[in-house]
Each structure stands twice: as C-alpha cells, then as structure tokens.
Motif scaffolding. Structure first.
Motif, short mmCIF file in Angstrom:
data_model
loop_
_atom_site.label_atom_id
_atom_site.label_comp_id
_atom_site.label_asym_id
_atom_site.label_seq_id
_atom_site.Cartn_x
_atom_site.Cartn_y
_atom_site.Cartn_z
N ARG A 165 -5.06 -18.11 3.60
CA ARG A 165 -4.59 -17.02 3.23
C ARG A 165 -3.06 -16.86 4.04
O ARG A 165 -2.00 -16.40 3.41
N VAL A 169 0.30 -15.84 2.15
CA VAL A 169 1.05 -14.76 2.74
C VAL A 169 2.51 -14.79 2.98
O VAL A 169 3.58 -14.35 2.56
N THR A 204 -4.30 -12.18 -2.57
CA THR A 204 -3.34 -12.48 -1.40
C THR A 204 -1.93 -11.91 -1.79
O THR A 204 -1.35 -10.67 -1.11
N GLU A 207 -2.16 -8.35 -2.44
CA GLU A 207 -2.23 -7.55 -1.03
C GLU A 207 -0.90 -7.36 -0.48
O GLU A 207 -0.32 -6.21 0.12
#
Ligand code: NAD
Length: 367
Positions: A165, A169, A204, A207
């Motif tokens: 993740r 990111v 991800t 988000e």
C-alpha cells in the motif's frame, strides 16, 4: 542568494556525449541569463566506463552521483559488448545507478509538438493538442517481485507482481501533485478485473484522491487504455500506472511525439533525481553529428523543474524548443517525413535553442 546546483553529467556511450553536450550548453546559458551557479562534473558510465575502469558503473561515478543535486545521463550501450553476460554489459551500469539512486516515480511526458504531427503514424487531427504526463512506478511490480525463477527441471518460469500500500500511496501522491499543477485529471491504469495487486492499487489510488478534491480521478483497464491512447490521446492529462504497464504504455504514447529523439524523462523521489532522454545510444548514427538533441535538452528542462524549482527557466527551455521546431529546424529524424526541409546537425539545433532562449530573455528585458 545565488542558486547553486551541482550537476553530475554521465554522458555514456554512442550519441550520449553528443546530445548531453547540447543539454549542458543550454543549462550554461540558463545559468548565465539568470546569474545562477551551476557546477558540472563529468564521470563515466556504460561501455566507456568498462573500457576505462573495468566496470559499467565505477565507484567514483556512483559516489559523485550521490554527492550531486541531480544526475544528467546520456545513454549507454555499445555493440562491442554484446557477447558479455547482461550483468557485465553497459546497460548494467544504468540499472545499477537507477536502483542506487532509488527514484520510484518515473515521469515521461508525451507531447504533440506543433509542426511535427506529420512525423507521427497517427492522423494529425488525433495527435494535435495531446499533452500527457506518464507517472510510472519504477521500483515495484513484476520487475522486482519475488519469487522469480525459470525452473528448467519442470519447464516452467514465474515472476511476481507485488505492491505494498505504501508504495502505491507515494507514487499516487506524485501523480496528484503534478496533476494539480496541470489540467487536474489523473487516469489510473490497472487490471483490477483480474489481478488482486491491481485491486489494491485501485483502492489505494482512490483513497489518496480524497486528499486532492480539485483533481478528477478516473480508472482504466490497461488493455482498454492501450486502445484509447491511440484513438483519443487528447483525453489524458496525468496517467498513473505500475511498472510494467507504464513501460509499455509510455513507449506506445511515444508515437505521439513523432520521434524517439524528442522524448525526455525524469526519475524522482529517491536520494538524487536522475534525468535521461528516453532514447538509447543509437550506434547506427553515433559520431556523425546528426542525433536529435531535443530529448536531452527537454530532459535538462525537467532537471531545472524538479531538482531546482526553476519552473520559469524550465518553461523557457520548452518554449524555445517549441519555437525551434515551429521554425522548421530539424535533425534528420524529424525531417524524414518532409523531404523539402533543410537538415540541421546536432550542434546547429542546440545553438538555435540557445539563440531563442537568449532572444526571449532580451525581449522580456526590453519590455
Ligand atoms: P536507440 O534508442 O538507441 O535507437 C533506436 C533508433 O532510434 C535508431 O535508429 C536510432 O538511430 C534512433 N534514435 C535514437 N535516438 C535518436 C536521436 N536522439 N536522434 C535521432 N535518432 C535517434 O535504441 P536501440 O537501437 O534499440 O539500442 C541501441 C543501444 O542503446 C543498445 O545497446 C541498447 O541496450 C541501448 N539503450 C540504452 C538506453 C538508455 O541508455 N536509457 C535506452 C534504450 C536502449
């Protein structure tokens, strides 16, 4: 305070020294015009380094790279070393410097230069106006994932596409930050209908997008994207994708510019950013003074933008390149589609870019 910048130049093999020579001269003009202190140091990489020091990435070169503010690389590769195993060839030096510097976001712009659309195999009405920035994750995915093996006993081979993740990111943030300064759209490319790793990627990115409410996010499957890029390249602003998909799609989108010699790149996010034109050492034209230096010059503009925060100077170089192309100044690779054009040499094209830069500065000062 004078802006200081320590730039390591690793020109490498073939046309590398010819094109980086022009890029350095353009940077020197920018320094003179702006009163900046750009310090250049040269070291060896690739085939020339093997010959002089027995290694494609000598210790001195790596040390100098780590001590610099930015690394400008030409190209590596020479047919003389084709018989060596991959780990001893010039290209091994390139892979090593990339991994030692640790950049995880590879930026590759694909731009339809006005006046060059006839060089693209796509119809002018499709490519004109296209301006895409690929953000390719460079340190994860299938190229690095373990396990990886070719097990000859069972006649099978496997590689692993793996992302954490955190890796998604950090590269997503780069894409959204860049899109926020452009046309405010990110297209994230994956294969989430089949691959779990793409499902993690998509969740991800979605988000991260919440922190950038002004930037629109869309998702595309990689197979559909390969087609859309050729049908409607103008639809895309920043394209964010993982390592393998980015490798393939950014090469595909290279056709928009009309010549490999026009494509710059930057790898950012590591200890020191690495800047290199996309093309290789072009042994077929090396030493003839006919290589297109514009990819390397545009790479120098990216260096000023991402390692020195000199956005105006970067934009001035890009505007000068646009002007030179619009004025019909062409190396042989660009003149191919138009037989009536007079062909210029590598150094003539570089000089024209510098002339336009200096002229633009003089007319701005006179205003
Ligand atoms: P290449 O990019 O060197 O050349 C492909 C074709 O494009 C050739 O016909 C060449 O003449 C032309 N070309 C490339 N750059 C040009 C320029 N600036 N101006 C005009 N024409 C240009 O790719 P290749 O022939 O597949 O590889 C040659 C060598 O370069 C190999 O050893 C390869 O491993 C290496 N390589 C290095 C890099 C790099 O250093 N980043 C990238 C690709 C290939």
């Amino acid at each position: 305070m004078t802006k200081k910048l320590k730039i390591l130049v690793v020109a490498g093999d073939g046309i590398g020294p010819e094109v980086t020579g022009e890029a350095v001269r353009v940077l020197q003009s920018v320094a003179e015009l702006g009163g900046y202190d750009f310090q250049f140091r040269e070291e060896l990489i690739g085939g020339v380094a093997i010959k002089a020091k027995g290694s494609p990435l000598p210790e001195d070169t790596l040390k100098a790279a780590l001590e610099s503010d930015a690394v400008l690389l030409g190209a590596v590769g020479s047919n003389e070393f084709n018989a060596l195993p991959p780990s001893e060839r010039p290209e091994a030096g390139l892979l090593k410097i990339r991994s030692e510097l640790g950049g995880f976001a590879n930026l590759r712009p694909s731009f339809a230069w006005p006046g060059l659309s006839q060089n693209s195999p796509l119809r002018p009405e499709i490519v004109e106006g296209a301006d895409i920035l690929f953000v390719r994750e460079l340190l994860g995915g299938l190229y690095f994932g373990a396990p990886r093996e070719w097990d000859k006993r069972v006649n099978a081979a496997w590689n692993t596409m793996r992302y954490t993740r955190d890796e998604v990111v950090r590269v997503s943030k780069v894409a959204f930050e860049l899109a926020a300064k452009r046309r405010k759209k990110v297209t994230s490319v994956d294969k989430a209908n089949v691959l779990e790793v793409s499902q993690l990627w998509r969740a991800t990115v979605t988000e991260v997008a919440k922190d950038y409410p002004d930037v629109a996010l869309e998702h595309q499957y990689v197979d559909a994207m390969a087609m859309h890029l050729m049908n409607q390249p103008r639809n895309y602003d920043v394209v964010l994708t993982e390592n393998l998909f980015g490798d393939i799609l950014s090469d595909e989108a290279g056709v928009i510019t009309g010549s490999l010699g026009m494509l710059p790149s930057a790898t950012i996010g590591g200890k020191v950013n690495l800047y290199e034109p996309v093309h290789g050492s072009a042994p077929d034209i090396a030493g003839k003074g006919i290589a297109n230096p514009l990819g390397a010059i545009l790479t120098a503009a990216m260096l000023l933008r991402y390692s020195a925060g000199l956005e105006d100077e970067a934009a001035a170089i890009e505007a000068a390149v646009k002007q030179v192309v619009a004025d019909g100044v062409r190396t042989a690779d660009l003149a191919r589609a138009d037989k009536s054009v007079e062909v210029s040499s590598t150094t003539e094209v570089g000089s024209k870019v510098r002339e336009v830069l200096v002229g633009a500065r003089a007319s701005a000062a006179a205003r």
